[in-house]
Scaffold this motif. Sequence first.
Motif, PDB file in Angstrom:
ATOM      1  N   THR A   1       0.643  -1.095   0.552  1.00 30.87           N
ATOM      2  CA  THR A   1      -0.124  -0.095   0.446  1.00 30.87           C
ATOM      3  C   THR A   1       0.595   1.153  -0.150  1.00 30.87           C
ATOM      4  O   THR A   1       0.648   2.638  -1.197  1.00 30.87           O
ATOM      5  N   ILE A   2       2.332   1.019   0.491  1.00 33.95           N
ATOM      6  CA  ILE A   2       2.695   2.724   0.723  1.00 33.95           C
ATOM      7  C   ILE A   2       3.467   2.534  -0.094  1.00 33.95           C
ATOM      8  O   ILE A   2       3.494   3.498  -0.863  1.00 33.95           O
TER       9      ILE A   2
ATOM     10  N   VAL B   1      -7.490   8.285  -2.889  1.00 32.21           N
ATOM     11  CA  VAL B   1      -7.923   6.896  -3.070  1.00 32.21           C
ATOM     12  C   VAL B   1      -8.776   5.590  -3.263  1.00 32.21           C
ATOM     13  O   VAL B   1      -9.303   5.415  -4.039  1.00 32.21           O
ATOM     14  N   MET B   2      -8.635   5.539  -1.886  1.00 33.66           N
ATOM     15  CA  MET B   2     -10.434   4.857  -1.010  1.00 33.66           C
ATOM     16  C   MET B   2     -11.832   5.906  -1.632  1.00 33.66           C
ATOM     17  O   MET B   2     -12.549   5.059  -1.988  1.00 33.66           O
ATOM     18  N   CYS B   3     -11.527   6.963  -1.396  1.00 31.56           N
ATOM     19  CA  CYS B   3     -12.907   8.093  -1.948  1.00 31.56           C
ATOM     20  C   CYS B   3     -13.323   8.113  -2.950  1.00 31.56           C
ATOM     21  O   CYS B   3     -13.848   7.346  -3.693  1.00 31.56           O
ATOM     22  N   SER B   4     -11.553   7.997  -3.854  1.00 29.09           N
ATOM     23  CA  SER B   4     -12.720   7.533  -5.470  1.00 29.09           C
ATOM     24  C   SER B   4     -12.388   6.659  -5.930  1.00 29.09           C
ATOM     25  O   SER B   4     -13.918   6.265  -6.727  1.00 29.09           O
ATOM     26  N   LYS B   5     -11.965   5.785  -5.348  1.00 29.33           N
ATOM     27  CA  LYS B   5     -12.629   4.572  -5.482  1.00 29.33           C
ATOM     28  C   LYS B   5     -14.253   4.080  -5.176  1.00 29.33           C
ATOM     29  O   LYS B   5     -15.224   2.736  -6.333  1.00 29.33           O
ATOM     30  N   ASN B   6     -14.473   4.606  -3.771  1.00 27.25           N
ATOM     31  CA  ASN B   6     -15.810   3.924  -3.195  1.00 27.25           C
ATOM     32  C   ASN B   6     -16.612   4.927  -4.386  1.00 27.25           C
ATOM     33  O   ASN B   6     -18.091   4.998  -4.752  1.00 27.25           O
ATOM     34  N   SER B   7     -15.743   6.236  -4.324  1.00 27.24           N
ATOM     35  CA  SER B   7     -17.283   7.389  -4.729  1.00 27.24           C
ATOM     36  C   SER B   7     -17.560   6.579  -7.253  1.00 27.24           C
ATOM     37  O   SER B   7     -18.479   7.217  -7.242  1.00 27.24           O
TER      38      SER B   7
ATOM     39  N   THR C   1       0.862  12.914   7.252  1.00 26.04           N
ATOM     40  CA  THR C   1       0.006  13.419   6.915  1.00 26.04           C
ATOM     41  C   THR C   1      -0.249  13.477   5.191  1.00 26.04           C
ATOM     42  O   THR C   1      -1.678  12.755   4.622  1.00 26.04           O
ATOM     43  N   LYS C   2       0.938  13.647   4.494  1.00 28.27           N
ATOM     44  CA  LYS C   2       0.739  13.329   2.757  1.00 28.27           C
ATOM     45  C   LYS C   2       0.454  12.003   2.556  1.00 28.27           C
ATOM     46  O   LYS C   2      -0.194  11.849   1.913  1.00 28.27           O
ATOM     47  N   ILE C   3       0.835  11.241   3.381  1.00 25.13           N
ATOM     48  CA  ILE C   3       0.973   9.461   2.621  1.00 25.13           C
ATOM     49  C   ILE C   3      -1.003   8.944   3.160  1.00 25.13           C
ATOM     50  O   ILE C   3      -2.058   8.634   3.027  1.00 25.13           O
ATOM     51  N   ARG C   4      -1.216   9.565   4.193  1.00 26.89           N
ATOM     52  CA  ARG C   4      -2.623   9.255   5.386  1.00 26.89           C
ATOM     53  C   ARG C   4      -3.656  10.102   3.850  1.00 26.89           C
ATOM     54  O   ARG C   4      -4.304   9.356   4.089  1.00 26.89           O
ATOM     55  N   ASN C   5      -3.954  11.253   3.437  1.00 26.55           N
ATOM     56  CA  ASN C   5      -4.371  11.485   2.968  1.00 26.55           C
ATOM     57  C   ASN C   5      -4.593  11.358   0.790  1.00 26.55           C
ATOM     58  O   ASN C   5      -5.529  11.335   0.240  1.00 26.55           O
ATOM     59  N   SER C   6      -3.259  10.918   0.781  1.00 29.50           N
ATOM     60  CA  SER C   6      -3.109  10.356  -0.709  1.00 29.50           C
ATOM     61  C   SER C   6      -4.093   9.072  -0.193  1.00 29.50           C
ATOM     62  O   SER C   6      -4.578   8.942  -1.625  1.00 29.50           O
TER      63      SER C   6
END
Length: 333
Positions: A42-43, A301-307, A292-297
């Motif tokens: 994932t990272i 990605v997860m939000c875009s997939k869900n959308s 923060t940058k990695i967590r937000n990224s």
Amino acid sequence: MDNVSVITMFTLSGLSETTHYRGFLFALTLLCYSVIWLVNLTIIVTVIADKKLHEPMYIFLCNLCINGLYGTAGFYPKFLMDLLSPTHVISYAGCLLQGFVLHSSACADFSLLVLMAYDRYVAICRPLVYHSVMTRQRMCVFVFFAWLIPFLLILISTVTTATSRLCGSHIPKIFCVNWLISRMACSASVGTIVIPAFNYTFYFGHCVFVCWSYIYMISTCRKSKENMSKFMQTCVPHLFSLVIVVASLLFDLLYMRFGSKDLPQGAQNVMAMEFLLIPPIINPLIYGLKLTKIRNSIQNVMCSKNSRVGLQKKKKFFKCLSFGKNTRYVHST
């Protein structure tokens, strides 16, 4: 003395007392190995895919995760096969290869952690020259040597171990270690003593440099609230990772040389697996949650997939409605 050089197989005795619960150990080990692949991959994918993360600190972190997958690949597949097999043997070449992978991975961990410490030192203590010091070309050179030097040092140590004439084939562990192979040598050589001593001293110097850099950074950050917040956000995860790696390796090395053999075999196995289990899981989780940058990224990605999934479902739903209306219209006419 002619028979001492014809050893082709080693016996691993670390699983001799796990006959009754090997199925449970296999399932637990497979779960841990799957988690290691999941969190590290994932990272790695996040850093590679997001161009905003193409900065030295995140590139070094990506290499640290790659090294975690590389090191665990030298242990877990063989260990899983041993849990399903009644005999626990490994070929001479396979033992040397496993020892090379595990040792070089541990050394590369230190090299990459030193690079991350140096990157944070320049970013916090010399922020005005950071972009001129940590250029992309220099970063590539740093990463190249962070992999090359451990490989060369451990390769020399492995070749020296391979040239020793052995008088035994029993390894009291669940994986191969160069030091245990050297102990089975019929006679000690200068190379098997000097080269490991040099390697230990060299990487002890890495730890000294990291400790010095953090002491200096802490003294510098105390003068500025902005630097202190930057230190807490980016340096604390790195410091925690360093403590985990050093403690895990040091614990196993000290016990292997000076520990009591009266300890149950299961406890010995847990201590041996510690540096192959805790750092590869904890490091990506720490950085993924703290930076923060990695967590937000990852969240983006997860939000875009869900959308996208939700949008596809809506499209299918409206298609079904329109198809139903058309069919009712046809029947009515």
